[in-house]
Design an enzyme around this catalytic site. Structure first.
Site, short mmCIF file in Angstrom:
data_model
loop_
_atom_site.label_atom_id
_atom_site.label_comp_id
_atom_site.label_asym_id
_atom_site.label_seq_id
_atom_site.Cartn_x
_atom_site.Cartn_y
_atom_site.Cartn_z
N HIS A 235 0.43 8.89 12.77
CA HIS A 235 0.85 9.10 11.38
C HIS A 235 0.59 7.86 10.53
O HIS A 235 0.25 7.97 9.35
CB HIS A 235 2.35 9.41 11.31
CG HIS A 235 2.71 10.86 11.51
ND1 HIS A 235 2.27 11.85 10.67
CD2 HIS A 235 3.50 11.47 12.43
CE1 HIS A 235 2.77 13.02 11.07
NE2 HIS A 235 3.52 12.82 12.15
N HIS B 112 1.84 10.06 18.89
CA HIS B 112 1.92 10.96 17.73
C HIS B 112 2.37 10.19 16.49
O HIS B 112 1.77 10.33 15.41
CB HIS B 112 2.90 12.10 18.09
CG HIS B 112 3.13 13.09 16.99
ND1 HIS B 112 2.79 14.43 17.13
CD2 HIS B 112 3.69 12.97 15.76
CE1 HIS B 112 3.13 15.06 16.01
NE2 HIS B 112 3.68 14.21 15.16
N GLU B 113 3.42 9.37 16.63
CA GLU B 113 3.97 8.69 15.45
C GLU B 113 3.04 7.58 14.96
O GLU B 113 2.90 7.38 13.75
CB GLU B 113 5.37 8.13 15.75
CG GLU B 113 6.41 9.17 16.17
CD GLU B 113 6.53 10.36 15.24
OE1 GLU B 113 6.22 10.24 14.03
OE2 GLU B 113 6.91 11.44 15.73
N GLY C 67 10.92 12.17 16.63
CA GLY C 67 10.21 11.02 16.11
C GLY C 67 9.89 11.27 14.66
O GLY C 67 9.84 12.43 14.22
N GLN D 38 5.75 10.06 6.46
CA GLN D 38 6.25 11.44 6.34
C GLN D 38 7.30 11.58 5.24
O GLN D 38 7.59 12.69 4.80
CB GLN D 38 6.83 11.92 7.68
CG GLN D 38 5.75 12.08 8.75
CD GLN D 38 6.35 12.60 10.04
OE1 GLN D 38 6.81 11.83 10.86
NE2 GLN D 38 6.35 13.91 10.21
N CYS E 20 5.14 19.20 14.55
CA CYS E 20 5.34 18.06 13.66
C CYS E 20 6.19 18.50 12.48
O CYS E 20 5.98 19.59 11.94
CB CYS E 20 3.98 17.57 13.18
SG CYS E 20 4.08 16.17 12.04
N LEU E 21 7.13 17.64 12.08
CA LEU E 21 7.98 17.98 10.94
C LEU E 21 7.15 18.20 9.68
O LEU E 21 7.56 18.91 8.77
CB LEU E 21 9.00 16.85 10.69
CG LEU E 21 9.97 16.55 11.83
CD1 LEU E 21 10.88 15.39 11.44
CD2 LEU E 21 10.78 17.77 12.21
ZN ZN Z 1 4.43 14.30 13.24
#
Ligand code: ZN
Length: 156
Positions: free
Chosen positions: A137, A133-134, A48, A53, A91-92
């Site tokens: 963000h 989670h997304e 995701g 991000q 998380c990225l």
């Molecule tokens: Zn993330």
């Protein structure tokens, strides 16, 4: 082309994203953003990704659902299960870090797909976690804000 992923503590990750207006849906600009998000997610081996991000503050996320990277515009969680699960997340934007986050076991999400059509998804388990989670963000929230027991990979 994939874009660089911002890493915590970049302040751009903390800005609340704005809804995408109807006029911008199905424009070349929005198609390009969705394409770049998908390519960035694939390159980084994510399941995701959210627009902030890569430094874009539009309410757009990509979630890998049934092995397909799928875009959701203006996603909103409209129902949450009372039941919770412990989700082990990374998380990225927070590389090398994992933690356990309490998430709802299932959620209902309404959004627009990349063609601008309304969609409703009932997601459970891992898929439900991706949405939570997304969408966090988009509100400037990172999983480390919610996680207990944060672990960092040791530098070997
Ligand atoms: Zn993330």
């Amino acid at each position: 082309m994939p874009r660089p992923v911002l890493h915590n503590p970049d302040p751009k990750l903390r800005i609340k994203s704005e809804p995408v207006s109807a006029e911008r849906i199905n424009t070349p600009e929005m198609t390009l953003l969705i394409q770049e998000l998908k390519e960035t997610m694939v390159k980084e081996n994510g399941v995701g990704i959210a627009a902030p991000q890569i430094g874009v503050h539009d309410r757009v996320i990509i979630a890998e659902i049934d092995d397909v990277a799928t875009a959701f515009i203006n996603p909103v969680i409209t129902e949450r299960s009372f039941r919770k699960i412990d989700s082990e997340e990374g998380c990225l934007s927070v590389p090398g870090t994992w933690g356990v986050v309490e998430r709802c076991r299932s959620v209902t999400v309404t959004a627009l797909n990349e063609s601008g059509e309304p969609v409703t998804i009932k997601a459970q388990g891992f898929d439900a976690t991706i949405f939570q989670h997304e969408i966090d963000h988009l509100d400037g929230i990172l999983f480390i804000d919610r996680a207990e027991d944060i672990q960092k990979a040791s530098r070997l």
